[in-house]
Design an enzyme around this catalytic site. Structure first.
Site, PDB file in Angstrom:
ATOM      1  N   ILE A  92      44.532  73.992  23.104  1.00  0.00           N
ATOM      2  CA  ILE A  92      44.165  73.914  24.527  1.00  0.00           C
ATOM      3  C   ILE A  92      45.233  73.208  25.363  1.00  0.00           C
ATOM      4  O   ILE A  92      45.348  73.459  26.556  1.00  0.00           O
ATOM      5  CB  ILE A  92      42.772  73.246  24.689  1.00  0.00           C
ATOM      6  N   ASN A 127      35.350  61.068  24.333  1.00  0.00           N
ATOM      7  CA  ASN A 127      34.242  60.218  23.902  1.00  0.00           C
ATOM      8  C   ASN A 127      33.948  59.229  25.027  1.00  0.00           C
ATOM      9  O   ASN A 127      34.719  59.124  25.985  1.00  0.00           O
ATOM     10  CB  ASN A 127      34.539  59.516  22.577  1.00  0.00           C
ATOM     11  N   VAL A 165      40.636  67.283  20.105  1.00  0.00           N
ATOM     12  CA  VAL A 165      41.123  67.708  21.417  1.00  0.00           C
ATOM     13  C   VAL A 165      41.620  66.498  22.216  1.00  0.00           C
ATOM     14  O   VAL A 165      42.689  66.528  22.838  1.00  0.00           O
ATOM     15  CB  VAL A 165      39.993  68.417  22.202  1.00  0.00           C
ATOM     16  N   ASP A 166      40.835  65.451  22.180  1.00  0.00           N
ATOM     17  CA  ASP A 166      41.146  64.231  22.926  1.00  0.00           C
ATOM     18  C   ASP A 166      42.526  63.679  22.537  1.00  0.00           C
ATOM     19  O   ASP A 166      43.371  63.387  23.408  1.00  0.00           O
ATOM     20  CB  ASP A 166      40.052  63.203  22.580  1.00  0.00           C
ATOM     21  N   SER A 200      31.823  69.405  21.103  1.00  0.00           N
ATOM     22  CA  SER A 200      30.944  68.837  20.065  1.00  0.00           C
ATOM     23  C   SER A 200      31.045  69.485  18.688  1.00  0.00           C
ATOM     24  O   SER A 200      30.392  69.034  17.748  1.00  0.00           O
ATOM     25  CB  SER A 200      29.462  68.836  20.501  1.00  0.00           C
ATOM     26  N   THR A 201      31.839  70.564  18.558  1.00  0.00           N
ATOM     27  CA  THR A 201      31.849  71.277  17.272  1.00  0.00           C
ATOM     28  C   THR A 201      32.844  70.718  16.257  1.00  0.00           C
ATOM     29  O   THR A 201      33.002  71.271  15.171  1.00  0.00           O
ATOM     30  CB  THR A 201      32.159  72.778  17.463  1.00  0.00           C
ATOM     31  N   VAL A 215      34.412  66.665  15.335  1.00  0.00           N
ATOM     32  CA  VAL A 215      33.936  65.395  14.775  1.00  0.00           C
ATOM     33  C   VAL A 215      32.440  65.189  15.055  1.00  0.00           C
ATOM     34  O   VAL A 215      31.725  64.588  14.247  1.00  0.00           O
ATOM     35  CB  VAL A 215      34.762  64.231  15.371  1.00  0.00           C
ATOM     36  N   TYR A 216      31.943  65.710  16.182  1.00  0.00           N
ATOM     37  CA  TYR A 216      30.541  65.491  16.552  1.00  0.00           C
ATOM     38  C   TYR A 216      29.553  66.415  15.829  1.00  0.00           C
ATOM     39  O   TYR A 216      28.346  66.318  16.034  1.00  0.00           O
ATOM     40  CB  TYR A 216      30.365  65.563  18.076  1.00  0.00           C
TER      41      TYR A 216
END
Ligand code: ADP
Length: 171
Positions: free
Chosen positions: A11, A24, A33-34, A122-123, A125-126
């Site tokens: 991305i 987060n 992504v972060d 959310s798909t 680590v979450y």
């Protein structure tokens, strides 16, 4: 006319008005992504996130909400940070996942964006199951788009499994 596109890739390499970050609550960076956004976007993004924490978001960004910063060195005008819910087996948190997509689109419209890139919130680590996450993402974007200024929504999926899940959800 609005379009929903699927891209398999990273991305942080996209050229769009707004790139959505699966952030987060701390807004101070993380993995996935972060991590990629802060790594490639440079220190300006974190600096603005720290300002947000020093001001209106002293307690962090609540799950399901969205806030914008500069996109730093990325080829975009804004990063829209949104915090997805951690998947739970005994509690239905899907309204919060839906809220991430809806609030990001609402904020993008407020900013005047016409193109926006989303990751599969959310798909990672979450832990949200990919097929369900993809379906909720596509359904929410489809139903919200008419209320927005957005001409193109691009889902940027990291791997083939995610890409296929979104392809199925779009059908
Ligand atoms: P969350 O904490 O919301 O689960 P993650 O960043 O861990 O967020 O993962 C969200 C999704 O984004 C996952 O499907 C992951 O594989 C994918 N992903 C990780 N890095 C990137 C990237 N650079 N570009 C696009 N998608 C990514």
């Amino acid at each position: 006319m609005t379009s929903i596109e699927l891209v398999q890739g990273d991305i942080t390499t996209q050229s769009v008005d707004a790139i959505v970050n699966a952030a987060n609550s701390t807004l101070l960076g993380g993995g996935g992504v972060d991590g990629a956004i802060h790594r490639r976007g440079g220190p300006a993004i974190l600096a603005e996130c720290k300002q947000l924490r020093a001001g209106a978001y002293a307690r962090g960004l609540p799950v399901g909400e969205a806030v914008a910063t500069t996109a730093g060195d990325l080829d975009a005008r804004w990063i829209i940070h949104t915090v997805g819910p951690v998947y739970s087996h005994n509690e239905d948190r899907s309204a919060l996942l839906v809220s991430c997509y809806r609030e990001s689109l609402r904020l993008a419209t407020e900013l005047g964006a016409t193109t926006i890139a989303f990751p599969a919130i959310s798909t990672g680590v979450y832990g949200w199951p990919m097929a369900d996450g993809a379906r909720r993402a596509v359904d929410t974007v489809r139903s919200t788009l008419p209320e927005t200024s957005i001409a193109e929504v691009r889902f940027v999926l990291f791997d083939q499994r995610a890409y296929r899940a979104f392809e199925t959800a779009l059908e």
